[in-house]
Design a protein around this motif. Structure first.
Motif, short mmCIF file in Angstrom:
data_model
loop_
_atom_site.label_atom_id
_atom_site.label_comp_id
_atom_site.label_asym_id
_atom_site.label_seq_id
_atom_site.Cartn_x
_atom_site.Cartn_y
_atom_site.Cartn_z
N ARG A 1 0.82 -1.21 0.00
CA ARG A 1 0.00 0.00 0.00
C ARG A 1 0.86 1.27 0.00
O ARG A 1 0.36 2.33 -0.36
N ILE A 2 2.08 1.15 0.44
CA ILE A 2 3.02 2.28 0.49
C ILE A 2 4.20 1.90 -0.39
O ILE A 2 4.93 0.96 -0.09
N ILE A 3 4.38 2.62 -1.48
CA ILE A 3 5.36 2.26 -2.50
C ILE A 3 6.47 3.30 -2.55
O ILE A 3 6.19 4.49 -2.72
N PRO A 4 7.74 2.87 -2.44
CA PRO A 4 8.83 3.83 -2.63
C PRO A 4 8.96 4.20 -4.11
O PRO A 4 8.77 3.36 -4.99
N LYS A 5 9.23 5.45 -4.38
CA LYS A 5 9.39 5.96 -5.75
C LYS A 5 10.77 6.59 -5.89
O LYS A 5 11.38 6.99 -4.90
N PHE A 6 11.23 6.72 -7.14
CA PHE A 6 12.56 7.23 -7.42
C PHE A 6 12.51 8.13 -8.65
O PHE A 6 11.80 7.82 -9.61
N SER A 7 13.24 9.23 -8.61
CA SER A 7 13.43 10.03 -9.81
C SER A 7 14.87 10.54 -9.83
O SER A 7 15.57 10.49 -8.83
N PHE A 8 15.28 11.04 -10.99
CA PHE A 8 16.66 11.50 -11.15
C PHE A 8 16.71 12.72 -12.06
O PHE A 8 15.95 12.82 -13.02
N HIS A 9 17.60 13.65 -11.72
CA HIS A 9 17.93 14.76 -12.61
C HIS A 9 19.45 14.92 -12.63
O HIS A 9 20.12 14.62 -11.65
N THR A 10 19.97 15.34 -13.77
CA THR A 10 21.43 15.50 -13.87
C THR A 10 21.88 16.67 -13.01
O THR A 10 21.11 17.61 -12.75
N THR A 11 23.13 16.61 -12.56
CA THR A 11 23.70 17.66 -11.73
C THR A 11 24.99 18.18 -12.36
O THR A 11 25.53 17.57 -13.28
N ALA A 12 25.50 19.26 -11.81
CA ALA A 12 26.76 19.83 -12.29
C ALA A 12 27.96 19.08 -11.73
O ALA A 12 29.09 19.33 -12.15
N TYR A 13 27.75 18.16 -10.82
CA TYR A 13 28.86 17.45 -10.17
C TYR A 13 29.44 16.32 -11.00
O TYR A 13 30.63 16.06 -10.96
N ALA A 14 28.62 15.63 -11.77
CA ALA A 14 29.09 14.48 -12.55
C ALA A 14 30.17 14.86 -13.57
O ALA A 14 31.15 14.13 -13.70
N PRO A 15 30.04 15.98 -14.29
CA PRO A 15 31.11 16.34 -15.22
C PRO A 15 32.45 16.64 -14.53
O PRO A 15 33.51 16.47 -15.12
N VAL A 16 32.38 17.04 -13.28
CA VAL A 16 33.61 17.35 -12.52
C VAL A 16 34.33 16.07 -12.11
O VAL A 16 35.56 16.00 -12.13
N ARG A 17 33.57 15.01 -11.76
CA ARG A 17 34.15 13.73 -11.34
C ARG A 17 33.46 12.57 -12.07
O ARG A 17 32.79 11.74 -11.45
N PRO A 18 33.62 12.49 -13.38
CA PRO A 18 32.91 11.46 -14.15
C PRO A 18 33.35 10.03 -13.79
O PRO A 18 32.56 9.10 -13.93
N ASN A 19 34.58 9.86 -13.32
CA ASN A 19 35.04 8.52 -12.95
C ASN A 19 34.31 8.00 -11.70
O ASN A 19 34.19 6.80 -11.52
N VAL A 20 33.82 8.89 -10.86
CA VAL A 20 33.13 8.48 -9.64
C VAL A 20 31.61 8.62 -9.81
O VAL A 20 30.87 7.74 -9.36
N LEU A 21 31.15 9.69 -10.43
CA LEU A 21 29.72 9.98 -10.52
C LEU A 21 29.09 9.59 -11.85
O LEU A 21 27.89 9.77 -12.03
N GLY A 22 29.89 9.06 -12.77
CA GLY A 22 29.35 8.56 -14.04
C GLY A 22 29.65 9.48 -15.21
O GLY A 22 29.53 10.70 -15.10
N SER A 23 30.03 8.87 -16.31
CA SER A 23 30.33 9.63 -17.52
C SER A 23 29.17 9.62 -18.51
O SER A 23 29.13 10.42 -19.43
N SER A 24 28.21 8.74 -18.34
CA SER A 24 27.02 8.70 -19.19
C SER A 24 25.79 8.85 -18.31
O SER A 24 25.86 8.70 -17.08
N LEU A 25 24.67 9.13 -18.93
CA LEU A 25 23.42 9.29 -18.16
C LEU A 25 23.08 8.01 -17.40
O LEU A 25 22.69 8.08 -16.23
N ASP A 26 23.25 6.85 -18.03
CA ASP A 26 22.97 5.58 -17.36
C ASP A 26 23.80 5.42 -16.10
O ASP A 26 23.29 4.99 -15.06
#
Length: 117
Positions: free
Chosen positions: A62-87
Motif C-alpha cells: 500500500r506504500i510504494i517507494p518511488k525514485f526520480s533523477f535529474h542530472t547535476t553539475a557534479y558528474a562532469p567534474v568527477r565522471p570517474n566516480v559519478l558517471g560519464s554517461s546518463l545511465d
C-alpha cells in the motif's frame, strides 16, 4: 498451509536480499572511491522492512517507494566516480536522486462503504 509457505518465501527472500545489499555496502567500504555508509545500510534495512511489514500486515503493498533523477553539475567534474554517461549517473550520482513514498489511500478504505453516489 499456503500462507505459511508464502510467509517462509517472504522471510527467506527478504533475508537473502538484505544480505546481498549488505555485501555490496561492505565492498563499497573497501573501495577508495566510495566508502562505507551507515545511511545506505539503514536505507536497505528500511526498504526491506517496509516491504515485509506490508506483506505481513495486509498481504499487499500500500506504500510504494518511488525514485526520480535529474542530472547535476557534479558528474562532469568527477565522471570517474559519478558517471560519464546518463545511465551511470542515474546509479552513481546520489546528488541528483530523489526518493519518496507514494500511498494508495483507497487501499486503506477498500473495506469501508463509499459515501458518494
Amino acid at each position: 498451509m499456503e500462507w505459511k509457505c508464502r510467509k517462509n518465501q517472504l522471510l527467506y527472500g527478504s533475508t537473502f536480499g538484505f544480505a546481498f545489499l549488505t555485501a555490496v555496502e561492505v565492498m563499497d567500504g573497501y573501495s577508495s572511491n566510495w566508502g562505507a555508509s551507515i545511511g545506505d545500510v539503514a536505507a536497505n534495512a528500511s526498504g526491506t522492512a517496509l516491504y515485509v511489514s506490508q506483506e505481513l500486515l495486509w498481504k499487499e503493498q500500500r506504500i510504494i517507494p518511488k525514485f526520480s533523477f535529474h542530472t547535476t553539475a557534479y558528474a562532469p567534474v568527477r565522471p570517474n566516480v559519478l558517471g560519464s554517461s546518463l545511465d551511470e549517473q542515474i546509479i552513481k550520482d546520489y546528488n541528483g536522486q530523489t526518493y519518496w513514498l507514494s500511498v494508495n489511500c483507497f487501499s486503506f478504505l477498500k473495506n469501508q462503504k463509499c459515501l458518494s453516489g
